[in-house]
Design a protein around this motif. Structure first.
Motif, PDB file in Angstrom:
ATOM      1  N   LEU A  84       0.834  -1.205   0.000  1.00 23.98           N
ATOM      2  CA  LEU A  84       0.000   0.000   0.000  1.00 23.98           C
ATOM      3  C   LEU A  84       0.870   1.258   0.000  1.00 23.98           C
ATOM      4  O   LEU A  84       0.608   2.222  -0.724  1.00 23.98           O
ATOM      5  CB  LEU A  84      -0.896  -0.020   1.238  1.00 23.98           C
ATOM      6  CG  LEU A  84      -2.171   0.810   1.127  1.00 23.98           C
ATOM      7  CD1 LEU A  84      -3.056   0.264   0.032  1.00 23.98           C
ATOM      8  CD2 LEU A  84      -2.891   0.849   2.457  1.00 23.98           C
ATOM      9  N   LEU A  85       1.917   1.212   0.818  1.00 19.39           N
ATOM     10  CA  LEU A  85       2.798   2.382   0.945  1.00 19.39           C
ATOM     11  C   LEU A  85       3.461   2.694  -0.387  1.00 19.39           C
ATOM     12  O   LEU A  85       3.541   3.841  -0.821  1.00 19.39           O
ATOM     13  CB  LEU A  85       3.865   2.087   2.011  1.00 19.39           C
ATOM     14  CG  LEU A  85       4.608   3.322   2.532  1.00 19.39           C
ATOM     15  CD1 LEU A  85       3.662   4.189   3.324  1.00 19.39           C
ATOM     16  CD2 LEU A  85       5.799   2.903   3.366  1.00 19.39           C
ATOM     17  N   LEU A  86       3.897   1.611  -1.059  1.00 22.75           N
ATOM     18  CA  LEU A  86       4.581   1.785  -2.336  1.00 22.75           C
ATOM     19  C   LEU A  86       3.624   2.372  -3.370  1.00 22.75           C
ATOM     20  O   LEU A  86       3.984   3.249  -4.162  1.00 22.75           O
ATOM     21  CB  LEU A  86       5.104   0.435  -2.813  1.00 22.75           C
ATOM     22  CG  LEU A  86       6.329   0.487  -3.718  1.00 22.75           C
ATOM     23  CD1 LEU A  86       7.482   1.117  -2.977  1.00 22.75           C
ATOM     24  CD2 LEU A  86       6.692  -0.899  -4.196  1.00 22.75           C
ATOM     25  N   ARG A  87       2.382   1.863  -3.326  1.00 24.94           N
ATOM     26  CA  ARG A  87       1.412   2.363  -4.291  1.00 24.94           C
ATOM     27  C   ARG A  87       1.100   3.834  -4.037  1.00 24.94           C
ATOM     28  O   ARG A  87       0.928   4.612  -4.960  1.00 24.94           O
ATOM     29  CB  ARG A  87       0.125   1.533  -4.215  1.00 24.94           C
ATOM     30  CG  ARG A  87       0.169   0.362  -5.198  1.00 24.94           C
ATOM     31  CD  ARG A  87      -1.156  -0.321  -5.279  1.00 24.94           C
ATOM     32  NE  ARG A  87      -1.376  -1.142  -4.102  1.00 24.94           N
ATOM     33  CZ  ARG A  87      -2.544  -1.708  -3.802  1.00 24.94           C
ATOM     34  NH1 ARG A  87      -3.574  -1.513  -4.583  1.00 24.94           N
ATOM     35  NH2 ARG A  87      -2.678  -2.439  -2.720  1.00 24.94           N
ATOM     36  N   PHE A  88       1.054   4.189  -2.734  1.00 24.24           N
ATOM     37  CA  PHE A  88       0.800   5.582  -2.384  1.00 24.24           C
ATOM     38  C   PHE A  88       1.945   6.470  -2.876  1.00 24.24           C
ATOM     39  O   PHE A  88       1.722   7.545  -3.426  1.00 24.24           O
ATOM     40  CB  PHE A  88       0.622   5.718  -0.869  1.00 24.24           C
ATOM     41  CG  PHE A  88       0.324   7.130  -0.432  1.00 24.24           C
ATOM     42  CD1 PHE A  88      -0.875   7.729  -0.787  1.00 24.24           C
ATOM     43  CD2 PHE A  88       1.246   7.847   0.311  1.00 24.24           C
ATOM     44  CE1 PHE A  88      -1.148   9.028  -0.404  1.00 24.24           C
ATOM     45  CE2 PHE A  88       0.972   9.151   0.697  1.00 24.24           C
ATOM     46  CZ  PHE A  88      -0.229   9.740   0.334  1.00 24.24           C
ATOM     47  N   SER A  89       3.162   5.958  -2.696  1.00 22.12           N
ATOM     48  CA  SER A  89       4.303   6.770  -3.127  1.00 22.12           C
ATOM     49  C   SER A  89       4.319   6.893  -4.655  1.00 22.12           C
ATOM     50  O   SER A  89       4.665   7.934  -5.203  1.00 22.12           O
ATOM     51  CB  SER A  89       5.615   6.194  -2.604  1.00 22.12           C
ATOM     52  OG  SER A  89       5.983   5.093  -3.373  1.00 22.12           O
ATOM     53  N   ILE A 138       3.251  14.548  -8.607  1.00 18.26           N
ATOM     54  CA  ILE A 138       4.329  15.544  -8.664  1.00 18.26           C
ATOM     55  C   ILE A 138       4.843  15.670 -10.087  1.00 18.26           C
ATOM     56  O   ILE A 138       5.019  16.763 -10.619  1.00 18.26           O
ATOM     57  CB  ILE A 138       5.467  15.162  -7.691  1.00 18.26           C
ATOM     58  CG1 ILE A 138       4.973  15.295  -6.250  1.00 18.26           C
ATOM     59  CG2 ILE A 138       6.687  16.053  -7.905  1.00 18.26           C
ATOM     60  CD1 ILE A 138       5.868  14.687  -5.222  1.00 18.26           C
ATOM     61  N   LYS A 139       5.020  14.516 -10.746  1.00 21.22           N
ATOM     62  CA  LYS A 139       5.496  14.533 -12.132  1.00 21.22           C
ATOM     63  C   LYS A 139       4.537  15.321 -13.017  1.00 21.22           C
ATOM     64  O   LYS A 139       4.954  16.007 -13.949  1.00 21.22           O
ATOM     65  CB  LYS A 139       5.628  13.102 -12.650  1.00 21.22           C
ATOM     66  CG  LYS A 139       6.976  12.497 -12.374  1.00 21.22           C
ATOM     67  CD  LYS A 139       7.131  11.189 -13.115  1.00 21.22           C
ATOM     68  CE  LYS A 139       8.475  10.569 -12.840  1.00 21.22           C
ATOM     69  NZ  LYS A 139       8.492   9.139 -13.136  1.00 21.22           N
ATOM     70  N   ASP A 140       3.236  15.158 -12.709  1.00 19.40           N
ATOM     71  CA  ASP A 140       2.207  15.867 -13.454  1.00 19.40           C
ATOM     72  C   ASP A 140       2.435  17.378 -13.401  1.00 19.40           C
ATOM     73  O   ASP A 140       2.385  18.064 -14.420  1.00 19.40           O
ATOM     74  CB  ASP A 140       0.862  15.542 -12.805  1.00 19.40           C
ATOM     75  CG  ASP A 140      -0.170  15.199 -13.847  1.00 19.40           C
ATOM     76  OD1 ASP A 140       0.215  14.608 -14.868  1.00 19.40           O
ATOM     77  OD2 ASP A 140      -1.338  15.525 -13.612  1.00 19.40           O
TER      78      ASP A 140
END
Lengths: 256, 354
Positions: B96-101, B108-110
């Motif tokens: 979950l944490l990885l998906r959130f990151s 941010i890239k957006d």
């Protein structure tokens, strides 16, 4: 080779509106053979292909696929024929929202009631048969190179072990070495699985794997025989194609 | 249960496989297979038709050493399958944490992409202004301005109608009939006119910009322009920004007129305020300041909509889903931005006491 007809086209006439594409076109395809169709740009090769895979209705004439007439079919009858054919389009036409593996699984599951596990293993097998790496299974078409896309499209066309395989310019856009490999892959699969292949091609070296060659010109098929008899054809386009610089390479290769 | 004998036969601890082991029958064969266990050998010589589905079933169900019998075709298919069989590489599930990151990274890239887009555009607008196509600009005014007149007219007419109709009942209670003029004309001129136009243009133009530029990107037209040394920003983005910059205020004026006309009809029908009275009072309450305060929003909205639409177009990748995703994003983002900017305008006007 058993002279057993799988496709028989009789007096076919096709047209786009007023523009006539084919007139009195006859073609026989035997079971287990590789038939290459060649012809100049705009001679109606792709139109013929579209008619044979039931995407376009011919104006007149009839054709039999596996002994059954392909005219005036009900939806269900059409589906039965479509289950027997595999098509690889020129642009590969993989579903871009599915990974390569899912593309193949989708085709299998849509046609036959087969459990997920078998379908997935089958997809993997087909990917390997088309000379691709295991890792391609989870890659999306946008992540593949041109040659890999073609191979993935071949794997998908082979998904349900079709009786007839239609290839629309299978090696266009591939480098000669990959093209030769691709041709070998097709030849190997045909020999092992006993499928019939109808291949539209511009690539003369692809004719080396063909059992017979059909040439479309002047709205009809002017020649349909083994490749070594091509020199008998009396047509300026064909002569230019085979007797010119390009053709010499092919004829030399064919003798070897 | 006769059917199973078309595929199997048992003779002293040997299982004979027969019939067509092809894809049509594989489902049935697999169901039956479970009941055939404990054979010493499996004979394949009676199979008369096989394809890779049948072959795979045989490979998965029986040990290769148990297979016996002569059948060249079956053997070659089995050999082919054993040569090419491979495990599907497993995909690791992300925590979950990885998906959130990942999600954060994407967001941010957006923003970085948008800033990058703004920067590149600005530089190209100045340094490669010669790539600007006046024809594209005029054509875009035709498509996005003239083409929008119909829908803008109908919607603002209806909104004027509805506002007048809803307020009529309240105003009638207090006998304040004539104030319908203030209510309708000021709200339309200052707020609703610009907002209706901006929302319609967001839906019409932003999506169209995103889709057309996206398709150009997919078909490598943008790359072609780049290699020709033509700036895709000046050629594709600038005409669109300028056309909305010009068109938006004009559409707002049109929306104001039609909206007030809608209110006028209801006032006449329900509140007995005739056209002459309405127009006379409207010309006094709608000051030039409040009229301009609405119009001035137009160019700002126009630039924002064009920037969001075109930048979403440049984000489109070579996937079919990507087109849908970014076209939707272009509309949602531009409507959101337009409303947020409108709110900011209200605050600024309040400070400036306009």
């Amino acid at each position: 080779m058993a002279k057993d007809l799988i496709i028989q086209v009789k007096n076919l006439q096709s047209a786009y509106g007023e523009r006539i594409i084919h007139e009195n076109l006859n073609l026989d395809v035997y079971r287990g053979e590789i038939l290459a169709i060649i012809g100049g740009s705009g001679s109606g090769k792709t139109t013929l292909l579209k008619e044979l895979i039931l995407l376009k209705e011919p104006k007149k004439g009839d054709y039999l696929i596996d002994g059954k007439s392909a005219k005036n079919l009900s939806f269900k009858q059409k589906q039965t024929i479509k289950n027997k054919i595999g098509v690889m389009f020129q642009s590969a036409a993989l579903f871009s929202s599915l990974s390569v593996g899912e593309n193949i699984v989708y085709v299998i599951k849509k046609r036959y009631n087969i459990d997920d596990e078998t379908a997935k293993n089958m997809a993997m097998l087909k990917i390997k048969l088309a000379d691709l790496d295991e890792s391609v299974y989870w890659l999306y078409p946008s992540e593949l190179s041109g040659g890999m896309k073609k191979k993935a499209a071949l794997a998908r066309a082979l998904a349900v072990d079709p009786k007839i395989l239609f290839l629309d310019e299978p090696v266009s856009g591939l480098d000669p070495i990959s093209a030769d490999e691709f041709d070998k892959t097709i030849k190997k699969l045909v020999d092992l699985l006993g499928i019939s292949v109808i291949m539209i091609t511009h690539d003369l070296s692809s004719l080396l794997i063909a059992d017979r060659v059909a040439i479309i010109a002047d709205k009809t098929i002017i020649f349909c025989d083994t490749p070594d008899k091509i020199h008998t054809v009396n047509n300026s386009w064909v002569k230019e194609l085979f007797m010119g610089e390009r053709g010499k390479r092919f004829l030399d290769g064919n003798k070897a | 249960m006769d059917q199973q004998y078309t595929f199997f036969e048992v003779k002293d601890k040997t299982l004979f496989l027969k019939g067509s082991w092809v894809v049509e029958n594989v489902e049935f064969i697999q169901k039956k297979l479970a009941s055939f266990v404990g054979f010493e050998s499996v004979d394949i010589s009676l199979i008369d038709e096989i394809d890779t589905f049948g072959g795979l079933t045989i490979c998965d169900s029986f040990d290769k050493s148990k297979l016996c019998g002569d059948n060249e075709r079956v053997e070659s298919v089995i050999k082919l399958i054993l040569q090419n069989k491979a495990q599907i590489p497993s995909v690791k599930k992300k925590s979950l944490l990885l998906r959130f990151s990942d999600y954060l990274e994407k967001k941010i890239k957006d923003y970085v992409f948008f800033l990058n887009f703004l920067g590149k555009s600005t530089v190209d607008f100045i340094s490669k202004i010669s790539d600007f196509e006046f024809r594209a600009f005029v054509k875009d005014i035709q498509n996005m301005g003239v083409g929008a007149i119909g829908i803008v007219g109908v919607l603002s007419f209806l909104i004027g109608l509805v506002i007048a109709y809803q307020s009529a009942a309240q105003l009638k209670q207090f006998g304040a009939n004539i104030f319908i003029v203030d209510l309708v004309s000021i709200s339309i001129v200052r707020e609703l006119g610009p907002l209706i136009v901006a929302i319609i243009v967001s839906g019409r133009s932003a999506s169209s910009y995103a889709a057309s530029i996206g398709l150009m990107k997919v078909q490598e037209e943008i790359d072609t322009l780049d290699t020709m040394g033509v700036s895709p920003y000046t050629l594709l983005v600038l005409p669109r920004i300028l056309s909305l910059f010009v068109v938006m205020p004009l559409l707002i004026v049109f929306a104001d007129i039609v909206g007030i006309f809608g209110g006028m009809i209801i006032s006449n029908l329900i509140l007995n305020v005739n056209f002459a009275e309405f127009l006379e009072r409207a010309s006094r309450v709608v000051t030039i300041k409040s009229f301009l305060s609405g119009i001035i929003k137009g160019p700002v909205f126009g630039i924002v909509i064009a920037l969001i639409g075109t930048s979403e177009g440049f984000k489109i990748e070579q996937k079919t889903e990507s087109i849908g995703l970014h076209v939707t994003a272009s509309v949602v983002k531009s409507i959101f931005s337009v409303i947020a900017i409108d709110a900011a305008f209200s605050v600024i006007y309040r400070w400036l006491k306009i």
